[in-house]
Design an enzyme around this catalytic site. Structure first.
Site, PDB file in Angstrom:
ATOM      1  N   ASP A 141       0.707  -1.131  -0.040  1.00 24.42           N
ATOM      2  CA  ASP A 141      -0.024   0.053   0.039  1.00 24.42           C
ATOM      3  C   ASP A 141       0.915   1.191  -0.016  1.00 24.42           C
ATOM      4  O   ASP A 141       0.538   2.265   0.589  1.00 24.42           O
ATOM      5  CB  ASP A 141      -0.883   0.180   1.204  1.00 24.42           C
ATOM      6  CG  ASP A 141      -1.876   0.968   1.028  1.00 24.42           C
ATOM      7  OD1 ASP A 141      -2.606   1.448   2.192  1.00 24.42           O
ATOM      8  OD2 ASP A 141      -2.249   1.501  -0.074  1.00 24.42           O
ATOM      9  N   LYS A 144       2.886   3.268  -6.025  1.00 25.28           N
ATOM     10  CA  LYS A 144       2.425   1.920  -7.076  1.00 25.28           C
ATOM     11  C   LYS A 144       3.493   1.692  -7.844  1.00 25.28           C
ATOM     12  O   LYS A 144       3.470   0.499  -8.277  1.00 25.28           O
ATOM     13  CB  LYS A 144       1.014   2.542  -7.830  1.00 25.28           C
ATOM     14  CG  LYS A 144      -0.159   2.953  -6.903  1.00 25.28           C
ATOM     15  CD  LYS A 144      -0.254   2.313  -5.677  1.00 25.28           C
ATOM     16  CE  LYS A 144      -0.740   3.171  -4.613  1.00 25.28           C
ATOM     17  NZ  LYS A 144      -0.525   2.389  -3.330  1.00 25.28           N
ATOM     18  N   ASP A 169      -3.225  -2.984  -2.606  1.00 25.77           N
ATOM     19  CA  ASP A 169      -4.140  -1.901  -2.642  1.00 25.77           C
ATOM     20  C   ASP A 169      -3.961  -0.987  -3.685  1.00 25.77           C
ATOM     21  O   ASP A 169      -2.888  -0.829  -4.501  1.00 25.77           O
ATOM     22  CB  ASP A 169      -4.102  -0.863  -1.334  1.00 25.77           C
ATOM     23  CG  ASP A 169      -5.325  -0.094  -1.192  1.00 25.77           C
ATOM     24  OD1 ASP A 169      -5.217   1.166  -0.615  1.00 25.77           O
ATOM     25  OD2 ASP A 169      -6.432  -0.126  -1.857  1.00 25.77           O
ATOM     26  N   ASN A 170      -5.086  -0.536  -4.197  1.00 27.76           N
ATOM     27  CA  ASN A 170      -5.221   0.593  -5.442  1.00 27.76           C
ATOM     28  C   ASN A 170      -4.642   0.038  -6.723  1.00 27.76           C
ATOM     29  O   ASN A 170      -4.018   0.841  -7.430  1.00 27.76           O
ATOM     30  CB  ASN A 170      -3.968   1.665  -5.020  1.00 27.76           C
ATOM     31  CG  ASN A 170      -4.472   2.333  -3.736  1.00 27.76           C
ATOM     32  OD1 ASN A 170      -3.411   2.244  -2.888  1.00 27.76           O
ATOM     33  ND2 ASN A 170      -5.450   2.776  -3.396  1.00 27.76           N
ATOM     34  N   GLU A 199     -11.446   4.322  -1.369  1.00 22.56           N
ATOM     35  CA  GLU A 199     -11.730   4.776   0.068  1.00 22.56           C
ATOM     36  C   GLU A 199     -12.503   6.168   0.199  1.00 22.56           C
ATOM     37  O   GLU A 199     -12.085   7.043  -0.355  1.00 22.56           O
ATOM     38  CB  GLU A 199     -10.457   5.136   1.106  1.00 22.56           C
ATOM     39  CG  GLU A 199      -9.442   6.014   0.501  1.00 22.56           C
ATOM     40  CD  GLU A 199      -8.359   4.994   0.007  1.00 22.56           C
ATOM     41  OE1 GLU A 199      -8.580   3.929  -0.651  1.00 22.56           O
ATOM     42  OE2 GLU A 199      -7.025   5.626  -0.033  1.00 22.56           O
TER      43      GLU A 199
END
Ligand SMILES: Oc1cc(-c2ccc(F)cc2)cc2nccnc12
Ligand SMILES: [Mg+2]
Length: 214
Positions: A141, A144, A169-170, A199
């Site tokens: 997280d 990226k 995540d993401n 989120e």
């Protein structure tokens, strides 16, 4: 000078959450970020998916890349059984300072250890420095652009074992296309996408769960 977003989030925790109660720290942060000031925590919707992966796995050794304010460290840490440990790496010293306070407010300082520095610098030193053999669960997280380089480094450092679960995540927003292509194509991984939302918003995002086949 003005306070920072992480500092304002920490104040909300200290003003509104019950000390030693991880559940109240989580709900205070989610309410604050949904109603007063957005922040890049994994949040409640993706957090529920994170909880289910962790609960099913019941990991003993966990690595988190990207602590930010400590929200997901508290989410994961609260589910770990006695003796289990979470090591969380954070590059930004201001984020790390806030995260230490949030983790402590939740009463998880004996379960969660925060290490400051770059993941690329620390991953090769985790075994000798912390006596870690392999990780059972890894939550990605951080930035990226670093996802792919970091899991290749984890492979090279032999910190993954048959069955290690990676959750990223993401993978849609902001997106990690090179990471997705790698884990979905590689015979080393069995990968699947959990569709969700960014989120506290209606934008699409999701988590990619990849099991290392070794
Ligand atoms: O969960 C996240 C969301 C975002 C992010 C920022 C701005 C947007 F507009 C959309 C998404 C950045 C993140 N960086 C590191 C770790 N997690 C992140
Ligand atoms: Mg994130």
């Amino acid at each position: 000078t003005r306070t920072t977003r992480p500092q304002r989030l920490l104040k909300a925790v200290q003003d509104r959450a019950i000390r030693g109660n991880p559940k109240s720290v989580i709900s205070v942060i989610d309410h604050y970020c949904r109603n007063q000031e957005w922040a890049m925590n994994v949040g409640d919707e993706k957090g529920f998916i994170l909880d289910s992966v962790v609960s099913e796995l019941n990991p003993q050794t966990v690595l988190e890349l990207g602590t930010y304010c400590g929200y997901s460290a508290v989410r994961i840490g609260r589910l770990l059984h006695s003796g289990a440990r979470l090591l969380t790496l954070e590059f930004n010293p201001d984020y790390a300072a806030v995260a230490r306070e949030v983790i402590s407010w939740a009463g998880l300082e004996n379960t969660v250890q925060l290490v400051e520095g770059a993941s690329g610098d620390w991953i090769p030193r985790l075994r000798e420095h912390f006596g870690i053999h392999t990780f059972d669960f890894i939550f990605l997280d951080h930035w990226k652009e670093g996802y792919l380089a970091d899991i290749k480094l984890l492979e090279e450092c032999r910190l993954l074992r048959k069955g290690t679960v990676l959750l990223a995540d993401n993978v849609v927003c902001p997106g990690a296309p090179d990471y997705l292509e790698y884990v979905r194509k590689s015979p080393l991984y069995d990968s699947r996408y959990f569709k969700s939302h960014l989120e506290y918003t209606k934008a699409e995002d999701g988590l990619e769960k990849s099991v290392y086949l070794g």
